[in-house]
Scaffold this active site. Structure first.
Site, PDB file in Angstrom:
ATOM      1  N   LYS A 288       0.849  -1.189   0.000  1.00 43.85           N
ATOM      2  CA  LYS A 288       0.000   0.000   0.000  1.00 43.85           C
ATOM      3  C   LYS A 288       0.888   1.243   0.000  1.00 43.85           C
ATOM      4  O   LYS A 288       1.849   1.311   0.761  1.00 43.85           O
ATOM      5  CB  LYS A 288      -0.909  -0.056   1.235  1.00 43.85           C
ATOM      6  CG  LYS A 288      -2.163   0.750   1.099  1.00 43.85           C
ATOM      7  CD  LYS A 288      -3.228   0.315   2.079  1.00 43.85           C
ATOM      8  CE  LYS A 288      -4.374   1.308   2.066  1.00 43.85           C
ATOM      9  NZ  LYS A 288      -5.527   0.853   2.811  1.00 43.85           N
ATOM     10  N   GLU A 367     -20.301  -4.790   9.271  1.00 46.65           N
ATOM     11  CA  GLU A 367     -21.240  -3.962  10.037  1.00 46.65           C
ATOM     12  C   GLU A 367     -22.355  -4.789  10.658  1.00 46.65           C
ATOM     13  O   GLU A 367     -22.769  -4.532  11.799  1.00 46.65           O
ATOM     14  CB  GLU A 367     -21.822  -2.866   9.136  1.00 46.65           C
ATOM     15  CG  GLU A 367     -20.828  -1.772   8.752  1.00 46.65           C
ATOM     16  CD  GLU A 367     -19.843  -2.147   7.647  1.00 46.65           C
ATOM     17  OE1 GLU A 367     -20.010  -3.238   7.036  1.00 46.65           O
ATOM     18  OE2 GLU A 367     -18.904  -1.371   7.380  1.00 46.65           O
ATOM     19  N   ARG A 395     -26.032  -0.990   6.378  1.00 51.67           N
ATOM     20  CA  ARG A 395     -25.882  -2.427   6.143  1.00 51.67           C
ATOM     21  C   ARG A 395     -26.495  -3.266   7.254  1.00 51.67           C
ATOM     22  O   ARG A 395     -26.766  -4.440   7.070  1.00 51.67           O
ATOM     23  CB  ARG A 395     -24.389  -2.781   6.067  1.00 51.67           C
ATOM     24  CG  ARG A 395     -23.713  -2.227   4.876  1.00 51.67           C
ATOM     25  CD  ARG A 395     -22.922  -3.308   4.209  1.00 51.67           C
ATOM     26  NE  ARG A 395     -22.653  -2.943   2.845  1.00 51.67           N
ATOM     27  CZ  ARG A 395     -21.574  -3.319   2.179  1.00 51.67           C
ATOM     28  NH1 ARG A 395     -20.671  -4.056   2.775  1.00 51.67           N
ATOM     29  NH2 ARG A 395     -21.417  -2.989   0.930  1.00 51.67           N
TER      30      ARG A 395
END
Ligand code: TPP
Length: 639
Positions: A288, A367, A395
């Site tokens: 990353k 979630e 969600r």
């Protein structure tokens, strides 16, 4: 990172993926550096997801060389790492408008390009969407390729596993590229993350893999790779159980591949494209922030950068006040625990985690699980606080109803980024929560007028012994003094901040401050307003609302939420129920449309959610009033 600006850029000749096809490997490597330069220069200005994009430069180039977009479908999970893809697919000229009002979206978006076959913003949808497209392809008898690229963070979500499960069952050709950089926004957590780490770092595995690769390269060209990769896999199985997870799910596992080696990526993806007709998972290892040292060494910070000239950092944000309050409360309340679905950074939880590591749970991008996990904790006497962004809580709608509220469990929802969030746009606006929460029985829904009231509401929530949500905006506070002693606020009790007999303005949360400003301005124009801090969207302060409506006869509600099913509609229903049919009511909020990306200020102005917009709309209730209109925008005279 350097870029020789005097040299002509290859990038300037790339208008579509076809322009990549004839380039040599050194040219592609030069192009990769140019992409990085373009992304760093643009994103440090516009804001956006920097580190994730730098990590997929070579992968994106390889994908677009091997696959034939838009006939072949390339589906980016989350869509936050699609900047190279955008630059490659005809959006280079508009790239500097990234995340600006009217400009390019920061995510994949079907309206934007035929190269974005599926829009995103929320995590973990790519495999499901890809499998739907695969199935449509097979039903229609077509033969294009479908590739989903999903990160090691996003793959932790239940929906991703639901999709992998069905993909293994259907057995159709689907290519899943697992972009494994070991990071979600923070380091990826969980058992699966550990498993992936083993594959990445296990020396035995790497050694065996090297031998396997030598075996393949020693073979004459054109031999059936699949036979050999099976042989390699078989050799590895004894050594490396981790990869077997994917095999058992019905996928052919290929990897790990160096995600910054264009040649290796291309070779592998070509073999996968032309090979087996089964679902295949290609495990790609990336770094990353690759190629930009600050981002490589601090990928968490560089995950998402704000636009240049952001907030005044001297005033704490609501997220910071949330974390400070949690820390204070946790010190005195051993039953308090905090649950975050992969957002410890955004929710500023590091200070709580540092002191109470055993009481902060990062559950991954999950979630639904976060809410039911909290419900389970609550059954055993703990006081869980689910720290979650408004948009992501969507969600877990059923979990709030089924697992928390029906059972009246005292779970606290600390809902960050309620209201207009700005540059992230349609997929991220927190403009639905008041509606989707107030329709649930037994749930208290509150929103503070400032950061001081916020800490008292959090305290109230953990003391309430009931399910309670406190929603707060994405911004710095107002700069008010924070009380050192916390107290409970009576549930359902509003606060009258200003008295006036011409109109009653009921504002909730972040809308209280502009409502007060508007009221001061209205007074200069001869209109006296009562302004109420309606700090509970549920329960309403019924007595106060009915009393004000009966006396003043003009009422305005203001919320940074959709009008449909919002605070204003609850007030209207109350007036109806109370037989108050002759009241002039104006509901101010978000109309029935998705809110674009742009700064919060631009969007608030667009929807009349700033002081000027409020004045304009209040004046609509006074068509016959003699008013000085000077200084009120032209749009004002709509009445
Ligand atoms: C449902 C949902 N929850 C949380 C987020 C916030 N979010 C955006 S990117 C991200 C991390 C994704 O990690 P990964 O898939 O590994 O991609 P990377 O950024 O590491 O390339 C998170 C948590 C989101 N977009 N959607």
């Amino acid at each position: 990172m350097t870029n020789k600006t005097t040299m002509p850029r290859l990038l300037d000749k790339i208008d579509s993926p076809a322009d990549l096809k004839g380039l040599s490997l050194p040219a592609l490597e030069k192009l990769a550096a140019e992409f990085r330069h373009e992304i760093v220069t643009t994103v440090t200005n516009t804001g956006g997801h920097l580190a994730s994009n730098l990590g997929v430069v070579e992968l994106t180039i390889a994908l677009h060389r091997v696959f034939n977009s838009p006939v072949d479908k390339i589906i980016w999970d989350v869509g936050h790492q699609c900047y190279v893809h955008k630059l490659l697919t005809g959006r280079r000229q508009r790239f500097n408008s990234l995340r600006q009002y009217g400009g390019l979206s920061g995510f994949t978006c079907r309206d934007e390009s035929q190269h974005d076959p599926f829009g995103a913003g929320h995590a973990s949808t790519s495999v499901s969407a890809a499998l739907g497209i695969v199935t449509a392809r097979d039903l229609a008898g077509d033969d294009y390729q479908v590739v989903a690229i999903i990160g090691d963070g996003a793959i932790t979500a239940g929906i991703a596993f639901e999709a992998l499960n069905q993909a293994g069952h259907l057995g159709s050709k689907l290519i899943v590229v697992l972009n494994d950089n070991g990071m979600s926004i923070s380091p990826t957590v969980g058992a699966l993350a550990k498993l992936l780490r083993r594959v990445r770092f296990d020396e035995h595995y790497r050694e065996a893999k090297k031998k396997g690769r030598q075996l393949i390269t020693a073979l004459p060209m054109g031999d059936n790779l699949w036979q050999f990769s099976t042989e390699v896999r078989d050799r590895l199985k004894g050594l490396v159980l981790p990869t077997m997870l994917w095999e058992e799910l019905g996928f052919t596992y290929i990897g790990p591949i160096d995600g910054h080696n264009i040649h290796e990526l291309e070779t592998t993806l070509t073999q996968v494209r032309d090979g087996s007709n089964r679902p295949t998972l290609v495990h790609v290892i990336t770094t990353k922030g690759k190629g930009y040292l600050p981002a490589e060494s601090n990928a968490v910070y560089f995950h998402g950068l704000p636009a240049k000239g952001g907030n005044d950092e001297s005033i704490p944000t609501y997220s910071e006040v949330f974390a400070q309050t949690m820390l204070r409360l946790a010190r005195n309340e051993p039953r308090l625990v905090v649950v975050t679905p992969a957002m410890p950074e955004g929710n500023c939880l590091s200070i709580v985690e540092a002191e109470f590591p055993e009481r902060v749970f990062d559950v991954g991008i999950c979630e639904q699980h976060a809410v039911t996990f909290a419900a389970g904790l609550a059954t055993q006497g703990f006081i869980p606080v689910v720290a979650i962004y408004s948009t992501f809580l969507q969600r877990a709608f059923d979990q709030i109803i089924h697992d928390v509220c029906i059972q009246k469990l005292p779970v606290v929802f600390a809902i960050d980024r309620g209201g207009i969030v700005g540059d992230d746009g349609k997929t991220h606006q927190g403009t639905f929560d008041i509606s989707y929460l107030t329709l649930i029985p037994d749930l208290i829904v509150a929103a503070p007028k400032d950061e001081n009231e916020f800490q008292h509401l959090l305290y109230t929530a953990i003391k309430s012994g009931r399910p309670m949500a406190v929603r707060y905006p994405r911004s710095a506070g107002l700069g008010v003094k924070l009380d050192t002693v916390l107290h409970e606020i009576a549930i359902g009790e509003y606060e009258t901040l200003r008295h006036g007999g011409d109109v009653a303005i009921l504002a909730i949360g972040a809308m209280v401050a502009p409502a007060m400003k508007a009221a001061d301005e209205l007074a200069l124009r001869g209109i006296e307003a009562t302004v109420v801090n309606a700090r509970f969207a549920k329960p309403l302060d019924r007595t106060l609302v009915v009393d004000l409506a009966s006396r003043i006869k003009r009422m305005v509600t203001i919320e940074e939420n959709v009008l449909s099913g919002g605070f204003g509609s609850s007030v209207l229903a109350l007036l109806q129920e109370s037989g108050l049919y002759d009241i002039k009511v104006k509901n101010i909020g978000i109309p029935d449309e998705f809110v674009e990306h742009g700064t919060q200020a631009i969007l608030r102005s667009k929807y009349g959610l700033d002081a000027e917009g409020i004045i304009r709309q209040v004046l609509e209730l006074f068509p016959d009033h003699s008013i000085d209109w000077t200084g009120v925008s032209g749009k004002a005279r709509t009445a």
